[in-house]
Design a protein around this motif. Structure first.
Motif, mmCIF file in Angstrom:
data_model
loop_
_atom_site.group_PDB
_atom_site.id
_atom_site.type_symbol
_atom_site.label_atom_id
_atom_site.label_comp_id
_atom_site.label_asym_id
_atom_site.label_seq_id
_atom_site.Cartn_x
_atom_site.Cartn_y
_atom_site.Cartn_z
ATOM 1 N N GLN A 62 0.831 -1.202 0.000
ATOM 2 C CA GLN A 62 0.000 0.000 0.000
ATOM 3 C C GLN A 62 0.868 1.255 0.000
ATOM 4 O OE1 GLN A 62 -2.573 -0.088 3.409
ATOM 5 N NE2 GLN A 62 -3.959 -1.622 2.547
ATOM 6 N N TYR A 63 1.859 1.245 0.885
ATOM 7 C CA TYR A 63 2.759 2.395 0.987
ATOM 8 C C TYR A 63 3.525 2.615 -0.309
ATOM 9 C CZ TYR A 63 6.947 5.025 2.215
ATOM 10 O OH TYR A 63 7.975 5.941 2.230
ATOM 11 N N GLN A 65 2.759 1.810 -3.365
ATOM 12 C CA GLN A 65 1.902 2.325 -4.422
ATOM 13 C C GLN A 65 1.652 3.820 -4.242
ATOM 14 O OE1 GLN A 65 -1.814 0.238 -4.953
ATOM 15 N NE2 GLN A 65 -2.686 1.812 -6.263
ATOM 16 N N SER A 66 1.333 4.237 -3.016
ATOM 17 C CA SER A 66 1.093 5.659 -2.750
ATOM 18 C C SER A 66 2.364 6.473 -2.956
ATOM 19 C CB SER A 66 0.575 5.847 -1.321
ATOM 20 O OG SER A 66 -0.672 5.219 -1.149
ATOM 21 N N GLU A 69 3.119 7.019 -6.693
ATOM 22 C CA GLU A 69 2.225 8.036 -7.251
ATOM 23 C C GLU A 69 2.695 9.431 -6.883
ATOM 24 O OE1 GLU A 69 -1.598 6.987 -5.751
ATOM 25 O OE2 GLU A 69 -1.797 5.200 -7.020
ATOM 26 N N LEU A 93 3.146 11.030 4.118
ATOM 27 C CA LEU A 93 3.000 9.630 3.734
ATOM 28 C C LEU A 93 3.923 8.745 4.570
ATOM 29 C CD1 LEU A 93 1.710 7.537 1.869
ATOM 30 C CD2 LEU A 93 3.506 8.042 0.191
#
Length: 223
Positions: A62-63, A65-66, A69, A93
């Motif tokens: 999850q981390y 991917q964020s 981006e 983040l």
């Protein structure tokens, strides 16, 4: 009004794990403690995630991917104000998944998946910092000498973003990574990373960076 569908158990496990890992450190949170916090049986938890490392890996995905981006926006930074907001977003983040940085050495020493994936994450960060420096240079607000300064500066920026929360933690282990310390930690991190650029910034941009740090420092200061 239609009722919201209940969250799936797998999603609830990840949400609870992230909260507890961030608060206590991943090594100090057992799967039994996770199941108890969620009000489910250990068997139910193991059905979704047979090992704690699988929870860690899912949170890391999850981390990652964020982060990817966000890093794509680094090349669009053209002045100090944009750099400030980019860096603050990056630290926000990192804070959201701070257990990865708080316990990074422990995690990498026993989790082969993270051991394999973390170097790629560092490479992506380094490339983003190079893109940020290039954007500032192209817009005329940053002048780096042609002696390897760009590579050194980009690497130092990555080191600071990677280990800043560990630095904060060492200074105040009982409070530094608690939610109430978030704004101060994020501000200090962004300010120190962008402080590496001060010797190379145009004077007006250097002054603007100081104003941004002061303004946000006033917002983060306790009343």
């Amino acid at each position: 009004m239609a009722r919201k569908a209940p969250r799936r158990t797998a999603e609830r496990i990840l949400e609870a794990s992230l909260t507890l890992f961030n608060r206590f450190g991943e090594p100090h949170v057992s799967t039994a403690a996770l199941a108890a916090d969620l009000g489910i049986s250990s068997g139910n938890l193991y059905y979704h995630y047979p090992a704690k490392d699988e929870i860690v890996n899912a949170l890391f995905a999850q981390y990652q991917q964020s982060l990817n981006e966000l890093l794509h926006a680094a090349g669009d930074v053209a002045d100090v104000e944009a750099a400030w907001f980019f860096m603050h977003s990056l630290f926000e983040l990192i804070w959201q998944y701070r257990f990865l940085y708080r316990d990074v050495n422990s995690l990498l020493s026993r989790n082969r998946h993270l051991e394999a994936q973390f170097p790629a994450l560092l490479h992506a960060k380094t490339q983003a910092m190079h893109a940020l420096l290039a954007g500032l240079h192209k817009s005329g607000v940053l002048r780096l000498p042609q002696d390897g300064a760009a590579e050194t500066t980009a690497n130092c920026m990555v080191v600071l973003t990677t280990y800043w929360l560990s630095f904060e933690y060492v200074h105040d282990p009982r409070h530094a990574l608690e939610p109430e310390a978030a704004q101060t930690a994020l501000l200090n991190g962004a300010r120190h990373v962008l402080g590496l650029l001060i010797p190379y910034l145009e004077p007006a941009q250097c002054a603007h960076l100081a104003r941004l740090a002061a303004a946000y420092g006033d917002q983060a200061a306790p009343e």
